[in-house]
Design a protein around this motif. Structure first.
Motif, PDB file in Angstrom:
ATOM      1  N   GLU A  75       0.854  -1.180   0.000  1.00  0.00           N
ATOM      2  CA  GLU A  75       0.000   0.000   0.000  1.00  0.00           C
ATOM      3  C   GLU A  75       0.886   1.224   0.000  1.00  0.00           C
ATOM      4  OE1 GLU A  75      -2.583  -0.093   3.332  1.00  0.00           O
ATOM      5  OE2 GLU A  75      -3.657  -1.893   2.695  1.00  0.00           O
ATOM      6  N   GLY A  76       0.456   2.241  -0.723  1.00  0.00           N
ATOM      7  CA  GLY A  76       1.246   3.465  -0.744  1.00  0.00           C
ATOM      8  C   GLY A  76       0.720   4.447  -1.753  1.00  0.00           C
ATOM      9  N   ARG A  77       1.308   5.613  -1.773  1.00  0.00           N
ATOM     10  CA  ARG A  77       0.902   6.680  -2.687  1.00  0.00           C
ATOM     11  C   ARG A  77       1.248   6.333  -4.128  1.00  0.00           C
ATOM     12  NH1 ARG A  77       4.142  10.805  -4.241  1.00  0.00           N
ATOM     13  NH2 ARG A  77       5.631  10.244  -2.597  1.00  0.00           N
ATOM     14  N   ASP A  78       2.364   5.626  -4.333  1.00  0.00           N
ATOM     15  CA  ASP A  78       2.823   5.281  -5.676  1.00  0.00           C
ATOM     16  C   ASP A  78       2.400   3.862  -6.046  1.00  0.00           C
ATOM     17  OD1 ASP A  78       4.110   7.734  -5.977  1.00  0.00           O
ATOM     18  OD2 ASP A  78       5.942   6.987  -5.025  1.00  0.00           O
ATOM     19  N   THR A  79       2.147   3.649  -7.341  1.00  0.00           N
ATOM     20  CA  THR A  79       1.782   2.319  -7.851  1.00  0.00           C
ATOM     21  C   THR A  79       2.751   1.918  -8.946  1.00  0.00           C
ATOM     22  OG1 THR A  79      -0.563   2.659  -7.375  1.00  0.00           O
ATOM     23  CG2 THR A  79       0.002   0.924  -8.953  1.00  0.00           C
ATOM     24  N   VAL A  80       3.376   0.767  -8.783  1.00  0.00           N
ATOM     25  CA  VAL A  80       4.269   0.204  -9.796  1.00  0.00           C
ATOM     26  C   VAL A  80       3.570  -0.992 -10.436  1.00  0.00           C
ATOM     27  CG1 VAL A  80       6.469  -0.947 -10.227  1.00  0.00           C
ATOM     28  CG2 VAL A  80       6.366   0.993  -8.647  1.00  0.00           C
ATOM     29  N   VAL A  81       3.461  -0.972 -11.757  1.00  0.00           N
ATOM     30  CA  VAL A  81       2.874  -2.072 -12.519  1.00  0.00           C
ATOM     31  C   VAL A  81       4.002  -2.892 -13.136  1.00  0.00           C
ATOM     32  CG1 VAL A  81       1.467  -2.676 -14.527  1.00  0.00           C
ATOM     33  CG2 VAL A  81       0.725  -0.850 -12.982  1.00  0.00           C
ATOM     34  N   LEU A  82       3.906  -4.216 -13.046  1.00  0.00           N
ATOM     35  CA  LEU A  82       4.945  -5.126 -13.530  1.00  0.00           C
ATOM     36  C   LEU A  82       4.384  -6.044 -14.607  1.00  0.00           C
ATOM     37  CD1 LEU A  82       6.406  -6.137 -10.047  1.00  0.00           C
ATOM     38  CD2 LEU A  82       7.287  -4.378 -11.593  1.00  0.00           C
ATOM     39  N   LEU A  83       5.080  -6.133 -15.746  1.00  0.00           N
ATOM     40  CA  LEU A  83       4.687  -6.980 -16.875  1.00  0.00           C
ATOM     41  C   LEU A  83       5.813  -7.961 -17.165  1.00  0.00           C
ATOM     42  CD1 LEU A  83       3.365  -4.121 -19.217  1.00  0.00           C
ATOM     43  CD2 LEU A  83       2.087  -5.404 -17.482  1.00  0.00           C
ATOM     44  N   HIS A  84       5.529  -9.243 -17.024  1.00  0.00           N
ATOM     45  CA  HIS A  84       6.555 -10.282 -17.140  1.00  0.00           C
ATOM     46  C   HIS A  84       6.867 -10.625 -18.595  1.00  0.00           C
ATOM     47  CE1 HIS A  84       3.614 -13.285 -18.421  1.00  0.00           C
ATOM     48  NE2 HIS A  84       2.793 -12.780 -17.509  1.00  0.00           N
ATOM     49  N   GLY A  85       7.830 -11.511 -18.778  1.00  0.00           N
ATOM     50  CA  GLY A  85       8.233 -11.963 -20.105  1.00  0.00           C
ATOM     51  C   GLY A  85       7.526 -13.241 -20.529  1.00  0.00           C
ATOM     52  N   MET A  86       7.842 -13.687 -21.750  1.00  0.00           N
ATOM     53  CA  MET A  86       7.225 -14.891 -22.314  1.00  0.00           C
ATOM     54  C   MET A  86       7.539 -16.109 -21.452  1.00  0.00           C
ATOM     55  SD  MET A  86       5.299 -15.720 -24.915  1.00  0.00           S
ATOM     56  CE  MET A  86       5.538 -14.535 -26.244  1.00  0.00           C
ATOM     57  N   THR A  87       6.533 -16.917 -21.200  1.00  0.00           N
ATOM     58  CA  THR A  87       6.501 -18.132 -20.360  1.00  0.00           C
ATOM     59  C   THR A  87       6.523 -17.824 -18.871  1.00  0.00           C
ATOM     60  OG1 THR A  87       8.861 -18.732 -20.137  1.00  0.00           O
ATOM     61  CG2 THR A  87       7.740 -19.421 -22.172  1.00  0.00           C
ATOM     62  N   GLY A  88       6.597 -16.546 -18.488  1.00  0.00           N
ATOM     63  CA  GLY A  88       6.612 -16.197 -17.075  1.00  0.00           C
ATOM     64  C   GLY A  88       5.215 -15.988 -16.526  1.00  0.00           C
ATOM     65  N   SER A  89       5.130 -15.272 -15.423  1.00  0.00           N
ATOM     66  CA  SER A  89       3.842 -14.948 -14.811  1.00  0.00           C
ATOM     67  C   SER A  89       4.046 -13.788 -13.854  1.00  0.00           C
ATOM     68  CB  SER A  89       3.271 -16.158 -14.049  1.00  0.00           C
ATOM     69  OG  SER A  89       3.955 -16.350 -12.820  1.00  0.00           O
ATOM     70  N   ALA A  90       2.961 -13.333 -13.265  1.00  0.00           N
ATOM     71  CA  ALA A  90       3.060 -12.271 -12.258  1.00  0.00           C
ATOM     72  C   ALA A  90       4.006 -12.678 -11.130  1.00  0.00           C
ATOM     73  CB  ALA A  90       1.672 -11.953 -11.709  1.00  0.00           C
ATOM     74  N   LYS A  91       4.062 -13.978 -10.840  1.00  0.00           N
ATOM     75  CA  LYS A  91       4.917 -14.468  -9.752  1.00  0.00           C
ATOM     76  C   LYS A  91       6.402 -14.337 -10.071  1.00  0.00           C
ATOM     77  CE  LYS A  91       1.610 -16.201  -7.041  1.00  0.00           C
ATOM     78  NZ  LYS A  91       1.309 -15.606  -5.721  1.00  0.00           N
ATOM     79  N   SER A  92       6.739 -14.162 -11.355  1.00  0.00           N
ATOM     80  CA  SER A  92       8.150 -14.017 -11.716  1.00  0.00           C
ATOM     81  C   SER A  92       8.800 -12.833 -11.007  1.00  0.00           C
ATOM     82  CB  SER A  92       8.296 -13.836 -13.229  1.00  0.00           C
ATOM     83  OG  SER A  92       7.841 -14.963 -13.940  1.00  0.00           O
ATOM     84  N   TRP A  93       7.976 -11.869 -10.600  1.00  0.00           N
ATOM     85  CA  TRP A  93       8.477 -10.662  -9.951  1.00  0.00           C
ATOM     86  C   TRP A  93       8.497 -10.778  -8.424  1.00  0.00           C
ATOM     87  CZ3 TRP A  93      10.535  -7.252 -13.191  1.00  0.00           C
ATOM     88  CH2 TRP A  93      10.034  -7.137 -14.499  1.00  0.00           C
ATOM     89  N   TRP A  94       8.418 -11.978  -7.874  1.00  0.00           N
ATOM     90  CA  TRP A  94       8.167 -12.125  -6.444  1.00  0.00           C
ATOM     91  C   TRP A  94       9.183 -11.348  -5.594  1.00  0.00           C
ATOM     92  CZ3 TRP A  94      11.605 -14.291  -2.986  1.00  0.00           C
ATOM     93  CH2 TRP A  94      12.656 -15.046  -3.510  1.00  0.00           C
ATOM     94  N   ARG A  95      10.439 -11.370  -5.980  1.00  0.00           N
ATOM     95  CA  ARG A  95      11.449 -10.678  -5.169  1.00  0.00           C
ATOM     96  C   ARG A  95      11.300  -9.155  -5.300  1.00  0.00           C
ATOM     97  NH1 ARG A  95      15.636 -13.153  -7.029  1.00  0.00           N
ATOM     98  NH2 ARG A  95      15.903 -14.706  -5.406  1.00  0.00           N
ATOM     99  N   VAL A  96      11.026  -8.684  -6.503  1.00  0.00           N
ATOM    100  CA  VAL A  96      10.809  -7.254  -6.738  1.00  0.00           C
ATOM    101  C   VAL A  96       9.558  -6.783  -6.008  1.00  0.00           C
ATOM    102  CG1 VAL A  96      10.252  -5.558  -8.526  1.00  0.00           C
ATOM    103  CG2 VAL A  96      12.021  -7.289  -8.956  1.00  0.00           C
ATOM    104  N   THR A  97       8.483  -7.568  -6.122  1.00  0.00           N
ATOM    105  CA  THR A  97       7.221  -7.211  -5.459  1.00  0.00           C
ATOM    106  C   THR A  97       7.412  -7.080  -3.957  1.00  0.00           C
ATOM    107  OG1 THR A  97       5.903  -8.289  -7.178  1.00  0.00           O
ATOM    108  CG2 THR A  97       4.858  -7.972  -5.034  1.00  0.00           C
ATOM    109  N   GLY A  98       8.108  -8.026  -3.372  1.00  0.00           N
ATOM    110  CA  GLY A  98       8.316  -8.000  -1.924  1.00  0.00           C
ATOM    111  C   GLY A  98       9.085  -6.785  -1.471  1.00  0.00           C
ATOM    112  N   LEU A  99      10.141  -6.428  -2.215  1.00  0.00           N
ATOM    113  CA  LEU A  99      10.950  -5.274  -1.834  1.00  0.00           C
ATOM    114  C   LEU A  99      10.144  -3.981  -1.948  1.00  0.00           C
ATOM    115  CD1 LEU A  99      13.623  -4.009  -0.995  1.00  0.00           C
ATOM    116  CD2 LEU A  99      14.321  -4.051  -3.404  1.00  0.00           C
ATOM    117  N   LEU A 100       9.412  -3.832  -3.039  1.00  0.00           N
ATOM    118  CA  LEU A 100       8.624  -2.623  -3.223  1.00  0.00           C
ATOM    119  C   LEU A 100       7.535  -2.493  -2.164  1.00  0.00           C
ATOM    120  CD1 LEU A 100       8.265  -2.580  -7.110  1.00  0.00           C
ATOM    121  CD2 LEU A 100       9.537  -0.947  -5.715  1.00  0.00           C
ATOM    122  N   ALA A 101       6.846  -3.594  -1.878  1.00  0.00           N
ATOM    123  CA  ALA A 101       5.797  -3.547  -0.856  1.00  0.00           C
ATOM    124  C   ALA A 101       6.381  -3.178   0.499  1.00  0.00           C
ATOM    125  CB  ALA A 101       5.079  -4.896  -0.789  1.00  0.00           C
ATOM    126  N   ASP A 102       7.556  -3.711   0.800  1.00  0.00           N
ATOM    127  CA  ASP A 102       8.210  -3.383   2.072  1.00  0.00           C
ATOM    128  C   ASP A 102       8.592  -1.906   2.143  1.00  0.00           C
ATOM    129  OD1 ASP A 102       7.969  -5.973   2.937  1.00  0.00           O
ATOM    130  OD2 ASP A 102      10.045  -6.535   2.497  1.00  0.00           O
TER     131      ASP A 102
END
Length: 238
Positions: free
Chosen positions: A10-37
């Motif tokens: 949660e926060g004032r800023d929103t980052v949208v992540l678009l993965h590569g071919m054969t990936g998924s939203a979960k491919s960003w798990w490490r990035v997502t965790g850091l940003l959320a923190d």
């Protein structure tokens, strides 16, 4: 087509992540965790034919790009930053070029900006089926030494949900070139298959900020996470 989205933080800023071919939203798990923190809202999409998103045997690059814009519109999301890796970067460029989406700060991670199109659908579908079958946990452990155990699990699961028919439709459809707008950021592996030195020079001349990470893999944040974070203060130091 509305796409499956996963949100975190949660926060004032929103980052949208678009993965590569054969990936998924979960491919960003490490990035997502850091940003959320760090107090950033994160929205990661499963692109068409990936993860939990719909499939289509008539999908094109513009169609897939439109689905990104339509999904974010439906969610009433106005990104502060949009990050696209590889195929996701191509869709980000296509979406921004048509004016369907204001991406905020547009970040392209080792992405192609053109596709030839016109591939033989049957042949390319067989190639994608073989790629999907090869992306098992054991194969990823052996062939991607920079992957951690969770990376292998996430990417193997993403591959199992990847739809070769949708990907083949995109490859068989019309080609095109969609370039980043001036002021965009490109983070590339160095050397890079998609953003070679000549392409990087041309992008720089057009007003795009190209940042290179020597020795990185195509999925830059998997192999060089700390360097990836350091290269993008616009994303991680908000």
């Amino acid at each position: 087509m509305l796409l499956h989205a996963e949100t975190a933080g949660e926060g004032r800023d929103t980052v949208v992540l678009l993965h590569g071919m054969t990936g998924s939203a979960k491919s960003w798990w490490r990035v997502t965790g850091l940003l959320a923190d760090r107090g950033v809202r994160v929205v990661a999409l499963d692109l068409p034919g990936h993860g939990h998103s719909p499939r289509s045997q008539a999908m094109t690059v513009p169609d897939a790009a439109a689905s990104v814009a339509e999904t974010l519109d439906a969610m009433d999301i106005r990104p502060t930053v949009t990050v696209g890796h590889s195929f996701g970067g191509l869709l980000l460029a296509a979406t921004a070029t048509t004016g369907r989406l204001d991406p905020g700060v547009a970040v392209f991670v080792d992405a192609p900006f053109a596709t030839r199109g016109g591939h033989d659908r049957v042949e390319v579908q067989a190639e994608y089926q073989a790629e999907r079958a090869s992306r098992t946990v054991d194969r990823l452990r052996a062939e991607k030494p920079h992957y951690g155990e969770r990376d292998c699990q996430v990417e193997a699961r993403a591959a199992s949900r990847f739809d070769p028919e949708t990907a083949a439709a995109i490859a068989a459809g019309p080609g095109g070139t969609w370039l980043p707008r001036p002021g965009s950021i490109v983070v590339r592996a160095d050397p890079s298959h998609y953003v070679d030195d000549a392409t990087a020079a041309a992008l720089t001349a057009s007003g795009v900020d190209v940042r290179s990470i020597p020795g990185a893999a195509h999925s830059v944040w998997y192999s060089h996470f700390d360097a990836f974070v350091a290269a993008l203060p616009e994303v991680f130091d908000r």
